[in-house]
Design a protein around this motif. Structure first.
Motif, mmCIF file in Angstrom:
data_model
loop_
_atom_site.group_PDB
_atom_site.id
_atom_site.type_symbol
_atom_site.label_atom_id
_atom_site.label_comp_id
_atom_site.label_asym_id
_atom_site.label_seq_id
_atom_site.Cartn_x
_atom_site.Cartn_y
_atom_site.Cartn_z
ATOM 1 N N MET A 212 -6.669 -7.043 6.123
ATOM 2 C CA MET A 212 -6.329 -6.613 4.774
ATOM 3 C C MET A 212 -7.235 -7.259 3.734
ATOM 4 S SD MET A 212 -4.111 -4.808 3.079
ATOM 5 C CE MET A 212 -2.342 -4.781 3.345
ATOM 6 N N GLU A 215 -10.404 -5.610 3.233
ATOM 7 C CA GLU A 215 -10.300 -4.364 2.472
ATOM 8 C C GLU A 215 -9.958 -4.617 1.013
ATOM 9 O OE1 GLU A 215 -8.030 -1.560 4.882
ATOM 10 O OE2 GLU A 215 -10.029 -0.977 5.520
ATOM 11 N N MET B 178 -8.586 6.609 5.724
ATOM 12 C CA MET B 178 -7.613 5.537 5.865
ATOM 13 C C MET B 178 -6.236 6.111 6.158
ATOM 14 S SD MET B 178 -7.004 2.545 3.050
ATOM 15 C CE MET B 178 -8.603 1.761 3.142
ATOM 16 N N ASP B 179 -5.471 5.342 6.889
ATOM 17 C CA ASP B 179 -4.081 5.669 7.173
ATOM 18 C C ASP B 179 -3.237 5.577 5.894
ATOM 19 O OD1 ASP B 179 -1.584 5.630 8.983
ATOM 20 O OD2 ASP B 179 -1.434 3.753 7.857
ATOM 21 N N GLU B 181 -0.101 4.584 5.161
ATOM 22 C CA GLU B 181 0.618 3.334 4.851
ATOM 23 C C GLU B 181 -0.356 2.213 4.487
ATOM 24 O OE1 GLU B 181 2.220 5.514 6.790
ATOM 25 O OE2 GLU B 181 3.926 5.482 5.411
ATOM 26 N N HIS B 182 -1.464 2.165 5.212
ATOM 27 C CA HIS B 182 -2.449 1.126 4.941
ATOM 28 C C HIS B 182 -3.028 1.290 3.534
ATOM 29 C CE1 HIS B 182 -4.938 -2.147 6.200
ATOM 30 N NE2 HIS B 182 -6.021 -1.517 5.780
ATOM 31 N N HIS B 183 -3.305 2.537 3.167
ATOM 32 C CA HIS B 183 -3.780 2.817 1.813
ATOM 33 C C HIS B 183 -2.830 2.242 0.770
ATOM 34 C CE1 HIS B 183 -3.589 5.133 -1.902
ATOM 35 N NE2 HIS B 183 -4.900 5.248 -1.800
ATOM 36 N N LYS B 185 -0.645 -0.152 0.965
ATOM 37 C CA LYS B 185 -0.608 -1.613 0.925
ATOM 38 C C LYS B 185 -1.850 -2.185 0.235
ATOM 39 C CE LYS B 185 2.127 -2.565 5.038
ATOM 40 N NZ LYS B 185 2.108 -3.059 6.405
#
Lengths: 295, 295
Positions: A212, A215, B178-179, B181-183, B185
């Protein structure tokens, strides 16, 4: 040559603020005819010499301040009392001692025991800076259009205050005279709390999982970028400010924490009205700043 | 003329983002040969016409999207599902629906029921913006060197994703897939939390006593000024983002609140080491941003 504001000006600590004062004074010799820079750090002295920041660059504090009509301490607030204690006995009668510290109550308490009746102490806090530090970071226009807050103690000769105001006007700044406690409260909200929060949010980002974090760095949108700019400031200087203005700072931090909790509750509960009201207040403050030419 | 990425591009909501897309597309006709702008707000339509943002400017959504090879929804995230529901039945087979929303999970959940098998949905979040909003605020270089995060759903035709990437590359942006949920977060920490905090601190300043507030405005140092810049952003857009990304946002806000409390405890207790460690982490993040050319 006309009479300068100070025949000789000595800057103790030619970092971002101190070297900016010297750069401006070199361009405008009506500020001081002779410029002296002192530092105890050899690498700062080397840069001050290479940049020709002053007529004399020295690591001898007693010699540096002996002839000065104004001694300006541009060191972190935690170091001011100790440096003042060393400088004051070597200063000449009638000279002015000043510092550029961002907190006032704790510095005043630290300096008071060392004051002499024949040396006026006129602290002046220029509200200017960048996230950079050191002799190379300064520039002559740093104080243009910025405020400089003077917090003289009782019984300071009006002439000494007037000369300090003249110096800061020559730096391009606007001045205001302010009570010590009031100064510390105002600065807690406009400067110290924002810095504390910027440092904290960068720390929060840093604790995120490794994937994370990478990113976070990749996608830092403008919001986060501004925070990291603030958070890039000098650690020693800010540690000292936080500790020396702790009472006023913790008060505004408490208030902010309550407000953040209310905002969290509003988001959790889907309370549109509270969210929009908070956002609108931020915009109102911004508009006022623009009207005040501070934005 | 060579084949454009999309023969006809329709922007729904030509505000800061939408009008910037149109401005860029007007300069580079390899993006689209025909540009259509739709808005329901008469004053936005008037500005869009005056600024000549598109070949066709209309308040008829069905007509606007009927011929478009790509329909890009540039409205606040809370409005995306409703607008998508109206636009989708009028779109032609093989067209692409996209939006530029800053939150993904809630938007996807809202849009899913209305999707058609013959229209690909390829959301793309450009991480760019300013504190200004509306058709006049846009500019053609807004997306230069910024990231655009694509979050396509399963079974999206690769060709549709490739065309959307080509569009954003033509805007000057870098893209990453990007996924969902990851986006949400990543954006919570790099963008949504900083904005929430900036709004909150401006609100805190606003609640101070009248005398103090006037001085807050007078003496806003650089720290506070940066916060008000962030806090000047569009209220509706940010209300929607906060509510639509509430889970990820409240998580990082909790973490930040803990960190702020630890910092307060360190200041209260005079814990030098913790204070300096927090400040140093902020600086480390900043350095990484500079190395990543994001600062």
């Amino acid at each position: 040559m006309t009479n300068p504001i100070f025949p000789t000006l000595c800057v103790v600590g030619p970092g971002l603020i101190g070297s900016s004062v010297l750069r401006r004074a070199k361009l405008d010799r009506s500020i001081a005819h002779r410029l002296i820079a002192y530092d105890r750090n050899p690498s700062v002295l080397e840069r001050a010499r290479a940049l020709e920041l002053a007529d004399v660059v020295t690591d001898d504090l007693t010699a540096a301040v002996a002839d000065a009509d104004c001694v300006m301490l541009c060191v972190p607030v935690g170091a001011i009392p100790e440096v003042a204690a060393k400088a004051l006995p070597a200063m000449k009668p009638g000279a002015i001692l000043t510092d550029v510290g961002s907190t006032r109550r704790s510095v005043l308490d630290g300096v008071l025991p060392f004051l002499r009746p024949d040396v006026a102490y006129v602290p002046a806090h220029p509200m200017a800076g960048t996230e950079h530090s050191g002799p190379d970071a300064g520039f002559s226009t740093l104080f243009e259009q910025r405020w400089c807050l003077l917090t003289p103690i009782d019984n300071t000769p009006p002439n000494a205050i007037a000369r300090m105001e003249a110096l800061w006007h020559a730096m391009g700044a606007r001045t205001r005279i302010m009570d010590v406690e009031h100064h510390d409260k105002v600065c807690a909200i406009v400067s110290h709390l924002p810095h504390l929060i910027a440092f904290t949010i960068c720390g929060t980002a840093d604790t995120l999982a490794d994937e994370m974090r990478s990113e976070v760095l990749d996608f830092a949108a403008s919001g986060f970028r501004d925070f990291t700019r603030i958070a890039a400031s000098d650690p020693t200087m800010w540690r000292d400010i936080f500790l020396h203005n702790r009472k006023a700072l913790l008060e505004v931090l408490d208030r902010f924490s309550d407000d953040a909790k209310n905002m969290a509750d509003a988001i959790r509960g889907g309370d549109d009205a509270t969210i929009v009201a908070t956002i609108e207040r931020g915009r109102r403050i911004r508009r006022s700043l623009i009207e005040n030419k501070q934005a």
